[in-house]
Design a protein around this motif. Structure first.
Motif, PDB file in Angstrom:
ATOM      1  N   ALA A 206       0.820  -1.207   0.000  1.00  0.00           N
ATOM      2  CA  ALA A 206       0.000   0.000   0.000  1.00  0.00           C
ATOM      3  C   ALA A 206       0.857   1.262   0.000  1.00  0.00           C
ATOM      4  CB  ALA A 206      -0.932  -0.001   1.211  1.00  0.00           C
ATOM      5  N   PHE A 207       1.963   1.250   0.758  1.00  0.00           N
ATOM      6  CA  PHE A 207       2.774   2.461   0.907  1.00  0.00           C
ATOM      7  C   PHE A 207       3.655   2.712  -0.310  1.00  0.00           C
ATOM      8  CE2 PHE A 207       6.547   4.760   2.380  1.00  0.00           C
ATOM      9  CZ  PHE A 207       5.956   5.853   2.990  1.00  0.00           C
ATOM     10  N   PHE A 208       4.337   1.673  -0.796  1.00  0.00           N
ATOM     11  CA  PHE A 208       5.320   1.870  -1.854  1.00  0.00           C
ATOM     12  C   PHE A 208       4.729   1.759  -3.259  1.00  0.00           C
ATOM     13  CE2 PHE A 208       7.926   0.395   1.752  1.00  0.00           C
ATOM     14  CZ  PHE A 208       8.831   1.440   1.817  1.00  0.00           C
ATOM     15  N   VAL A 209       3.653   0.986  -3.429  1.00  0.00           N
ATOM     16  CA  VAL A 209       3.078   0.787  -4.763  1.00  0.00           C
ATOM     17  C   VAL A 209       1.872   1.693  -4.983  1.00  0.00           C
ATOM     18  CG1 VAL A 209       2.060  -0.883  -6.343  1.00  0.00           C
ATOM     19  CG2 VAL A 209       3.932  -1.587  -4.840  1.00  0.00           C
ATOM     20  N   PRO A 213      -2.469   4.937   2.652  1.00  0.00           N
ATOM     21  CA  PRO A 213      -2.325   4.331   3.984  1.00  0.00           C
ATOM     22  C   PRO A 213      -3.022   2.988   4.073  1.00  0.00           C
ATOM     23  CG  PRO A 213      -3.903   6.153   4.034  1.00  0.00           C
ATOM     24  CD  PRO A 213      -3.251   6.187   2.683  1.00  0.00           C
ATOM     25  N   LEU A 214      -2.473   2.108   4.890  1.00  0.00           N
ATOM     26  CA  LEU A 214      -3.043   0.778   5.079  1.00  0.00           C
ATOM     27  C   LEU A 214      -4.223   0.858   6.033  1.00  0.00           C
ATOM     28  CD1 LEU A 214      -2.964  -2.328   4.776  1.00  0.00           C
ATOM     29  CD2 LEU A 214      -1.395  -2.372   6.718  1.00  0.00           C
ATOM     30  N   VAL A 215      -5.334   0.238   5.639  1.00  0.00           N
ATOM     31  CA  VAL A 215      -6.522   0.139   6.491  1.00  0.00           C
ATOM     32  C   VAL A 215      -6.712  -1.327   6.827  1.00  0.00           C
ATOM     33  CG1 VAL A 215      -8.987   0.553   6.682  1.00  0.00           C
ATOM     34  CG2 VAL A 215      -7.555   2.168   5.417  1.00  0.00           C
ATOM     35  N   ALA A 216      -6.461  -1.686   8.088  1.00  0.00           N
ATOM     36  CA  ALA A 216      -6.556  -3.072   8.526  1.00  0.00           C
ATOM     37  C   ALA A 216      -7.835  -3.267   9.329  1.00  0.00           C
ATOM     38  CB  ALA A 216      -5.347  -3.445   9.371  1.00  0.00           C
ATOM     39  N   PRO A 217      -8.840  -3.981   8.789  1.00  0.00           N
ATOM     40  CA  PRO A 217     -10.085  -4.208   9.531  1.00  0.00           C
ATOM     41  C   PRO A 217      -9.842  -5.132  10.711  1.00  0.00           C
ATOM     42  CG  PRO A 217     -10.085  -5.465   7.487  1.00  0.00           C
ATOM     43  CD  PRO A 217      -8.854  -4.606   7.458  1.00  0.00           C
ATOM     44  N   PRO A 218     -10.207  -4.734  11.915  1.00  0.00           N
ATOM     45  CA  PRO A 218      -9.898  -5.568  13.085  1.00  0.00           C
ATOM     46  C   PRO A 218     -10.726  -6.842  13.175  1.00  0.00           C
ATOM     47  CG  PRO A 218     -11.168  -3.638  13.735  1.00  0.00           C
ATOM     48  CD  PRO A 218     -10.850  -3.462  12.285  1.00  0.00           C
ATOM     49  N   VAL A 219     -11.984  -6.805  12.720  1.00  0.00           N
ATOM     50  CA  VAL A 219     -12.849  -7.977  12.868  1.00  0.00           C
ATOM     51  C   VAL A 219     -12.343  -9.161  12.048  1.00  0.00           C
ATOM     52  CG1 VAL A 219     -15.187  -8.872  12.542  1.00  0.00           C
ATOM     53  CG2 VAL A 219     -14.853  -6.571  13.451  1.00  0.00           C
ATOM     54  N   PRO A 220     -12.034  -9.018  10.749  1.00  0.00           N
ATOM     55  CA  PRO A 220     -11.489 -10.175  10.007  1.00  0.00           C
ATOM     56  C   PRO A 220     -10.163 -10.673  10.572  1.00  0.00           C
ATOM     57  CG  PRO A 220     -12.296  -8.514   8.477  1.00  0.00           C
ATOM     58  CD  PRO A 220     -12.304  -7.890   9.833  1.00  0.00           C
ATOM     59  N   LEU A 221      -9.327  -9.747  11.075  1.00  0.00           N
ATOM     60  CA  LEU A 221      -8.053 -10.184  11.656  1.00  0.00           C
ATOM     61  C   LEU A 221      -8.291 -11.024  12.910  1.00  0.00           C
ATOM     62  CD1 LEU A 221      -5.905  -6.940  11.278  1.00  0.00           C
ATOM     63  CD2 LEU A 221      -5.886  -8.972   9.840  1.00  0.00           C
ATOM     64  N   ALA A 222      -9.237 -10.575  13.733  1.00  0.00           N
ATOM     65  CA  ALA A 222      -9.553 -11.347  14.940  1.00  0.00           C
ATOM     66  C   ALA A 222     -10.145 -12.705  14.586  1.00  0.00           C
ATOM     67  CB  ALA A 222     -10.507 -10.550  15.826  1.00  0.00           C
TER      68      ALA A 222
END
Length: 257
Positions: A206-209, A213-222
């Motif tokens: 996300a940053f270099f290409v 900014p990176l948006v990380a959804p907490p529910v799918p990660l959990a």
């Protein structure tokens, strides 16, 4: 827009001299210009010298009139010009009606429906997202196969540990709890490591290409953390179901046979 370096001159100063302009950051890097450098413009045969007095950062994601270079007032007013007007409609039907009316009344006006452009971008990014999800699913399935193989390979080691614990007087419940805790922490460490690597790779992409900014959804990660941990525990206990239920001698005879 944000001024990163230098300043913005809204109006042309009195007297002869180079024209103070501000340049967008990416264009400044591509042209290798910094504050104080001179740029010469050819406006329909008229040479115009300008000095870079400011570097700007532009949010190109905003659907507005963004420009690479800004001149002060009092310089380009006599040059050939065109005007840009942005408007928003409530529906596609209203947009089509507005376009027909503009074309009928003002044939020399060009109308661009940005919603069609956005639909095309949305379709393209949807296909890219589908490919990324497919590759992610393929990676997950591969990881599950590797996980199952690792658990099966360690079965003999679990058998040795279980026989040793039972020989020393451990009960079936104690052996079960030991195996449960072992596979629980194994799944937690594996899931946490995978999430850290995935988030790190996503942030770099996300940053270099995409420069966003990176948006990380907490529910799918959990859910991924809980799911991988539960799957590890389930596969481990299922693979060891005959280890903690039978006597040590019976387990050893079955494995030797």
């Amino acid at each position: 827009e944000t001024i990163l370096e230098g300043t913005f001159v809204p109006a042309m100063p009195e007297g002869e001299g180079a024209i103070p302009v501000t340049v967008e950051r990416d264009i400044a890097e591509e042209l290798a210009v910094t504050l104080g450098d001179t740029l010469v413009w050819d406006v329909q045969g008229v040479k115009m010298a300008s000095t870079v007095v400011g570097i700007r950062e532009v949010d190109w994601r905003r659907l507005s009139t963004n420009f690479f270079v800004l001149f002060p007032t009092g310089v380009l007013e006599k040059a050939p010009q065109f005007h840009v007007l942005l408007t928003r409609t409530e529906s596609k039907e209203a947009s089509a009606s507005l376009q027909r009316t503009l074309v009928d009344r003002f044939p020399n006006v060009s109308v661009i429906d940005l919603s069609l452009v956005l639909d095309v971008f949305d379709a393209i990014f949807s296909r890219v997202a589908f490919v990324i999800r497919f590759m992610a699913l393929f990676s997950i399935l591969t990881g599950l196969i590797v996980l199952a193989g690792a658990v099966l390979v360690s079965r003999y080691q679990r058998i040795q540990e279980s026989v040793l614990l039972k020989t020393l007087g451990a009960s079936r419940q104690q052996v079960f709890k030991i195996l449960l805790i072992e596979y629980l922490f194994l799944g937690l460490f594996a899931a946490f490591t995978g999430l850290v690597l995935a988030l790190g790779a996503s942030w770099a992409l996300a940053f270099f290409v995409f420069e966003t900014p990176l948006v990380a959804p907490p529910v799918p990660l959990a859910l991924a953390l809980v799911g991988v941990t539960g799957l590890t525990v389930g596969i481990g206990l299922l693979n060891s179901r005959g280890v903690y239920r039978r006597p040590p001698l019976e387990v050893l005879r079955a494995e030797v046979a």
